[in-house]
Design a protein around this motif. Structure first.
Motif, short mmCIF file in Angstrom:
data_model
loop_
_atom_site.label_atom_id
_atom_site.label_comp_id
_atom_site.label_asym_id
_atom_site.label_seq_id
_atom_site.Cartn_x
_atom_site.Cartn_y
_atom_site.Cartn_z
N VAL A 103 -8.17 -4.42 -5.42
CA VAL A 103 -7.20 -5.32 -4.79
C VAL A 103 -6.17 -4.46 -4.06
CG1 VAL A 103 -5.46 -7.09 -5.17
CG2 VAL A 103 -7.51 -7.05 -6.59
N PRO A 104 -6.07 -4.60 -2.73
CA PRO A 104 -5.17 -3.73 -1.97
C PRO A 104 -3.77 -3.63 -2.57
CG PRO A 104 -6.54 -4.98 -0.47
CD PRO A 104 -6.83 -5.51 -1.86
N ALA A 105 -3.43 -2.39 -2.91
CA ALA A 105 -2.08 -2.02 -3.38
C ALA A 105 -1.64 -2.74 -4.66
CB ALA A 105 -1.04 -2.22 -2.28
N ARG A 106 -2.59 -3.26 -5.42
CA ARG A 106 -2.21 -4.08 -6.58
C ARG A 106 -1.30 -3.36 -7.57
NH1 ARG A 106 -6.83 -6.51 -10.36
NH2 ARG A 106 -7.24 -4.28 -10.55
N ASN A 107 -1.68 -2.16 -7.99
CA ASN A 107 -0.86 -1.50 -9.02
C ASN A 107 0.48 -1.04 -8.46
OD1 ASN A 107 -2.74 -2.04 -10.91
ND2 ASN A 107 -3.59 0.03 -11.05
N THR A 108 0.51 -0.71 -7.16
CA THR A 108 1.80 -0.37 -6.54
C THR A 108 2.73 -1.57 -6.59
OG1 THR A 108 0.60 1.10 -5.04
CG2 THR A 108 2.87 0.55 -4.45
N ILE A 109 2.19 -2.75 -6.27
CA ILE A 109 2.99 -3.97 -6.26
C ILE A 109 3.44 -4.32 -7.68
CG2 ILE A 109 2.84 -6.47 -5.85
CD1 ILE A 109 0.87 -5.65 -3.49
N MET A 110 2.51 -4.25 -8.63
CA MET A 110 2.85 -4.63 -10.01
C MET A 110 3.87 -3.67 -10.62
SD MET A 110 -0.55 -6.11 -11.67
CE MET A 110 -1.42 -7.44 -10.86
N LEU A 111 3.68 -2.39 -10.38
CA LEU A 111 4.65 -1.42 -10.91
C LEU A 111 6.02 -1.61 -10.26
CD1 LEU A 111 2.47 1.79 -11.30
CD2 LEU A 111 3.74 0.65 -13.13
N ALA A 112 6.02 -2.00 -8.99
CA ALA A 112 7.30 -2.23 -8.31
C ALA A 112 8.02 -3.42 -8.94
CB ALA A 112 7.07 -2.47 -6.82
N LEU A 113 7.27 -4.47 -9.29
CA LEU A 113 7.88 -5.63 -9.96
C LEU A 113 8.40 -5.22 -11.34
CD1 LEU A 113 5.23 -8.34 -9.03
CD2 LEU A 113 7.52 -8.09 -8.05
#
Ligand code: ZN
Length: 233
Positions: A103-113
């Motif tokens: 999933v594009p950039a999923r872990n980057t997005i989740m870690l940012a949240l």
């Protein structure tokens, strides 16, 4: 420097909890390490709802101070078999390269949240169940990524500038799937509650043939622990 917890012996941590086997074990590790766990489940428009229900059941059985489900509709972008129903989930076996289940950039997005919540709590520790050994080739599960995100987090936030060192804790990163299953079992994780399948049905039954099902089944086999997964059919 802000106080990290009203109870310094039990500091707060944000735990990303997907409802799968890895994040369940990660929550159990964080709990056993004495953290007050604030669990974050991201409903990103994945194919099925069973993961979200699994996360809630895990919080009930493993215990946590708080559980929030946040909606971020990554399906608006699509680009993954997990967020776009027109892209089929591969079922022919784990292949080389980065699969369409990325999933594009999923872990980057989740870690940012998770980082945003950590700053508010406040908490200096974010737990994430990424794993670089028995995984599907996702670039955002690598140790280099975790290290780079941690560096970014310490540049990007008020909490860090004011003196709290933020740590991204990925306790599973160097473990095999079998080791994760053994560790989770020792800590009392009920794996029958977890959903790893990329295309589980609404009641959480697994397909048995997607990459995630294959890696999970092989893990139980290698660990010598009976596989409690509920399979379709
Ligand atoms: Zn599956």
């Amino acid at each position: 420097m802000p106080a990290l917890s009203s109870n310094p012996a039990r500091p707060a941590a944000v735990v990303l909890l997907s409802g799968g086997l890895d994040s369940a074990t990660t929550l159990a590790i964080a709990q056993a390490s004495g953290y007050a766990c604030h669990c974050l489940t991201v409903d990103y428009g994945q194919r099925h709802r069973a993961e979200i229900n699994a996360a809630a059941n895990l919080v009930r059985t493993l215990g946590a101070d708080e559980h929030r489900v946040m909606q971020v509709q990554l399906g608006d972008f699509g680009g993954s078999a997990l967020t776009d129903a027109r892209i089929a989930v591969p079922t022919d076996g784990v292949a080389g390269g980065i699969p369409v289940t990325y999933v594009p950039a999923r872990n980057t997005i989740m870690l940012a949240l998770a980082l945003a919540w950590a700053e508010v709590l406040p908490s200096g520790d974010i737990f994430v169940g990424v794993n670089a050994v028995d995984y599907s080739g996702y670039p955002d599960c690598r140790p280099e990524f975790i290290k780079a995100f941690e560096e970014m987090a310490n540049l990007a936030t008020k909490i860090a500038v004011e003196g709290t060192r933020l740590r991204i804790r990925a306790p599973l990163i160097g473990m095999s799937k079998a080791e994760i299953i053994r560790r989770g079992s020792e800590l009392g994780v009920d794996f029958s509650l977890t959903v790893s399948c990329y295309q589980a049905n609404d009641v959480g039954q697994a397909c048995g043939v997607c990459d995630s099902c294959r890696l999970r089944r092989a893990g139980f086999s290698a660990a010598g622990i009976p596989d409690p997964t509920r399979y379709i059919g």
